[in-house]
Design an enzyme around this catalytic site. Structure first.
Site, PDB file in Angstrom:
ATOM      1  N   SER A 235      -5.272   3.122   3.392  1.00  0.00           N
ATOM      2  CA  SER A 235      -5.211   2.401   2.256  1.00  0.00           C
ATOM      3  C   SER A 235      -5.343   0.816   2.426  1.00  0.00           C
ATOM      4  CB  SER A 235      -3.855   2.576   1.408  1.00  0.00           C
ATOM      5  OG  SER A 235      -4.095   2.137   0.258  1.00  0.00           O
TER       6      SER A 235
ATOM      7  N   GLY B 201       2.556   2.369  -2.825  1.00  0.00           N
ATOM      8  CA  GLY B 201       2.641   2.871  -4.239  1.00  0.00           C
ATOM      9  C   GLY B 201       3.243   1.687  -5.024  1.00  0.00           C
TER      10      GLY B 201
ATOM     11  N   TRP C 291       1.834   1.836  -8.848  1.00  0.00           N
ATOM     12  CA  TRP C 291       2.275   3.043  -9.340  1.00  0.00           C
ATOM     13  C   TRP C 291       3.480   2.648  -9.997  1.00  0.00           C
ATOM     14  CZ3 TRP C 291       2.559   8.455  -6.331  1.00  0.00           C
ATOM     15  CH2 TRP C 291       2.253   9.450  -7.181  1.00  0.00           C
TER      16      TRP C 291
ATOM     17  N   ARG D  12       6.105   5.337   2.384  1.00  0.00           N
ATOM     18  CA  ARG D  12       4.791   6.040   2.402  1.00  0.00           C
ATOM     19  C   ARG D  12       4.227   6.413   3.819  1.00  0.00           C
ATOM     20  NH1 ARG D  12      -1.241   4.673  -0.287  1.00  0.00           N
ATOM     21  NH2 ARG D  12      -2.056   6.908  -0.277  1.00  0.00           N
TER      22      ARG D  12
ATOM     23  N   TYR E 102       6.379   7.918  -1.745  1.00  0.00           N
ATOM     24  CA  TYR E 102       4.925   8.304  -2.460  1.00  0.00           C
ATOM     25  C   TYR E 102       4.786   9.792  -2.333  1.00  0.00           C
ATOM     26  CZ  TYR E 102      -0.143   7.729  -3.012  1.00  0.00           C
ATOM     27  OH  TYR E 102      -1.342   7.915  -3.409  1.00  0.00           O
TER      28      TYR E 102
ATOM     29  N   LYS F  12       0.587  -1.201   0.110  1.00  0.00           N
ATOM     30  CA  LYS F  12       0.192  -0.099  -0.018  1.00  0.00           C
ATOM     31  C   LYS F  12       0.973   1.216   0.040  1.00  0.00           C
ATOM     32  CE  LYS F  12      -3.326  -0.914  -0.654  1.00  0.00           C
ATOM     33  NZ  LYS F  12      -3.794  -1.790  -1.923  1.00  0.00           N
TER      34      LYS F  12
ATOM     35  N   PHE G 237      -2.647   9.511 -11.476  1.00  0.00           N
ATOM     36  CA  PHE G 237      -3.466   8.811 -10.921  1.00  0.00           C
ATOM     37  C   PHE G 237      -4.893   8.761 -11.774  1.00  0.00           C
ATOM     38  CE2 PHE G 237      -7.474   8.013  -8.217  1.00  0.00           C
ATOM     39  CZ  PHE G 237      -6.924   6.821  -7.433  1.00  0.00           C
TER      40      PHE G 237
ATOM     41  N   HIS H  48       7.783  -7.712  -1.652  1.00  0.00           N
ATOM     42  CA  HIS H  48       7.241  -7.094  -0.570  1.00  0.00           C
ATOM     43  C   HIS H  48       8.064  -7.356   0.691  1.00  0.00           C
ATOM     44  CE1 HIS H  48       3.787  -4.739  -2.072  1.00  0.00           C
ATOM     45  NE2 HIS H  48       3.107  -5.934  -2.234  1.00  0.00           N
TER      46      HIS H  48
HETATM   47  P1  A3P Z   1      -4.939   4.794  -1.611  1.00  0.00           P
HETATM   48  O1  A3P Z   1      -5.657   3.627  -1.193  1.00  0.00           O
HETATM   49  O2  A3P Z   1      -4.773   5.712  -0.598  1.00  0.00           O
HETATM   50  O3  A3P Z   1      -5.582   5.389  -2.734  1.00  0.00           O
HETATM   51  P2  A3P Z   1       0.074  -0.441  -3.808  1.00  0.00           P
HETATM   52  O4  A3P Z   1       0.199  -0.506  -5.044  1.00  0.00           O
HETATM   53  O5  A3P Z   1       1.427  -0.601  -2.797  1.00  0.00           O
HETATM   54  O6  A3P Z   1      -1.144  -1.557  -3.007  1.00  0.00           O
HETATM   55  O7  A3P Z   1      -0.480   0.985  -3.241  1.00  0.00           O
HETATM   56  C1  A3P Z   1      -1.871   1.078  -3.347  1.00  0.00           C
HETATM   57  C2  A3P Z   1      -2.096   2.833  -3.394  1.00  0.00           C
HETATM   58  O8  A3P Z   1      -1.382   3.346  -4.571  1.00  0.00           O
HETATM   59  C3  A3P Z   1      -3.485   3.116  -3.276  1.00  0.00           C
HETATM   60  O9  A3P Z   1      -3.652   4.320  -2.589  1.00  0.00           O
HETATM   61  C4  A3P Z   1      -3.495   3.740  -4.678  1.00  0.00           C
HETATM   62  O10 A3P Z   1      -4.579   4.513  -4.853  1.00  0.00           O
HETATM   63  C5  A3P Z   1      -2.140   4.376  -4.895  1.00  0.00           C
HETATM   64  N1  A3P Z   1      -1.947   4.791  -6.298  1.00  0.00           N
HETATM   65  C6  A3P Z   1      -1.812   3.761  -7.432  1.00  0.00           C
HETATM   66  N2  A3P Z   1      -1.579   4.236  -8.267  1.00  0.00           N
HETATM   67  C7  A3P Z   1      -1.294   5.820  -8.191  1.00  0.00           C
HETATM   68  C8  A3P Z   1      -1.181   6.680  -8.993  1.00  0.00           C
HETATM   69  N3  A3P Z   1      -0.845   6.958 -10.145  1.00  0.00           N
HETATM   70  N4  A3P Z   1      -1.082   8.168  -8.034  1.00  0.00           N
HETATM   71  C9  A3P Z   1      -1.208   8.049  -6.855  1.00  0.00           C
HETATM   72  N5  A3P Z   1      -1.330   7.057  -6.074  1.00  0.00           N
HETATM   73  C10 A3P Z   1      -1.616   5.739  -6.897  1.00  0.00           C
END
Ligand code: A3P
Length: 287
Positions: free
Chosen positions: A131, A47, A50, A123, A186, A45, A222, A101
């Site tokens: 999240s 990023g 991303w 983060r 993040y 969680k 996003f 992870h």
């Molecule tokens: P939120 O639940 O706070 O929105 P992971 O990929 O490690 O599981 O993390 C998921 C988190 O990264 C989620 O946070 C998701 O929305 C956020 N995330 C994914 N892509 C993103 C992007 N392009 N920009 C910003 N946050 C992003």
């Protein structure tokens, strides 16, 4: 479901029994890294997905084909995940893009011999918790989070998937002197994605011109990434992840914990954080 039904303890941390099977953990332990592998490392969680969008685009020089046509878990596979063994990573050309992870001290022997490139993402743990809480509501392979305060205690005690956030972050920070490891947050990526993409490209020794950096950063916003069906987990069956309960790309902002934690939860979180991080010198984006 409860922990005992869904999780196994591996080297002191919870993993998902159905996804991190003994065979897949053996595969991880025996994995032969190459010096030019690129590994995205995160506590869940923070990023991860991303980064699984950003890094392939950097390596393709901005060509969207890899992220448009290859689903994220095949594009930048998790080394510990059950289906990864079938992807024949041994046959992939260099540089291979990988994800894990796991904590630093859990990396397999070949990692320490070969020292592949790592980008480690942190983060704000309160946002990680927020999240994670929502993600646990949607994912059937994770425990039912139960009431928020109860889940918060589990999170702070490390009795959650992949263990303690504190142990994870400290383990990778203690490796901070290693030249093959880049640290990014993040929050930095939210604040200035173009700058972050540029820094990552430099670390990965992939020269990119201004135009390519702009294109990648725009693509990874996003709102744009959310539309990519190869990245928004829309291909995951609803029985596994019910995105009507909580979308995977949920909010994508900094500081959502303020909408989630009660004042008492936040105060307790801060007290535990202060104690557990008292010996850490690093300045974080959220300090
Ligand atoms: P939120 O639940 O706070 O929105 P992971 O990929 O490690 O599981 O993390 C998921 C988190 O990264 C989620 O946070 C998701 O929305 C956020 N995330 C994914 N892509 C993103 C992007 N392009 N920009 C910003 N946050 C992003």
């Amino acid at each position: 479901m409860m922990e005992e039904e869904l999780y196994t303890v591996y080297k002191g941390v919870y993993v998902v029994s159905s996804m991190h099977t003994p065979e897949s953990l053996k595969y991880f332990e025996e994995f032969a890294f190459r010096p030019d592998d690129i590994i995205i490392v995160t506590y869940p969680k923070s990023g991860t997905h991303w980064m699984q969008e950003i890094v392939p685009l950097i390596m393709s020089g901005g060509d969207p084909a890899p992220v448009d046509t290859i689903v994220n878990w095949k594009r930048v596979p998790w080394l510990e995940l059950q289906q990864t063994a079938s992807l024949e990573l041994e046959q992939r050309p260099s540089p291979r893009l990988l994800t894990t992870h796991f904590q630093y001290n859990m990396m397999p022997p070949s990692f320490f011999e070969v020292k592949p490139k790592v980008i480690y993402v942190t983060r704000n743990p309160k946002d990680v918790f927020t999240s994670s809480f929502h993600h646990h509501e949607a994912a059937s392979f994770l425990v039912d989070p139960g009431p928020q305060t109860q889940f918060l205690h589990k999170f702070l005690d490390g009795k959650v998937l992949f263990g303690s956030w504190f142990d994870h972050v400290k383990s990778w920070l203690n490796a901070a002197d290693e030249e093959h490891i880049m640290h990014i947050s993040y929050e930095q990526m939210i604040m200035d994605l173009k700058d972050s993409v540029g820094n990552m490209a430099q670390f990965l020794q992939k020269p990119l011109d201004h135009e390519a950096i702009e294109k990648i950063a725009d693509r990874c916003l996003f709102k744009n990434m959310k539309k990519n069906n190869m990245s928004n987990l829309s291909t995951v069956p609803r029985e596994l992840m019910d995105q009507t309960k909580s979308e995977f790309l949920r909010k994508g902002i900094v500081g959502d914990w303020k909408n989630q934690l009660t004042p008492a939860d936040a105060a307790y979180f801060d007290a535990v954080y202060k104690d557990k991080m008292k010996d850490v010198k690093h300045t974080f984006a959220w300090d």
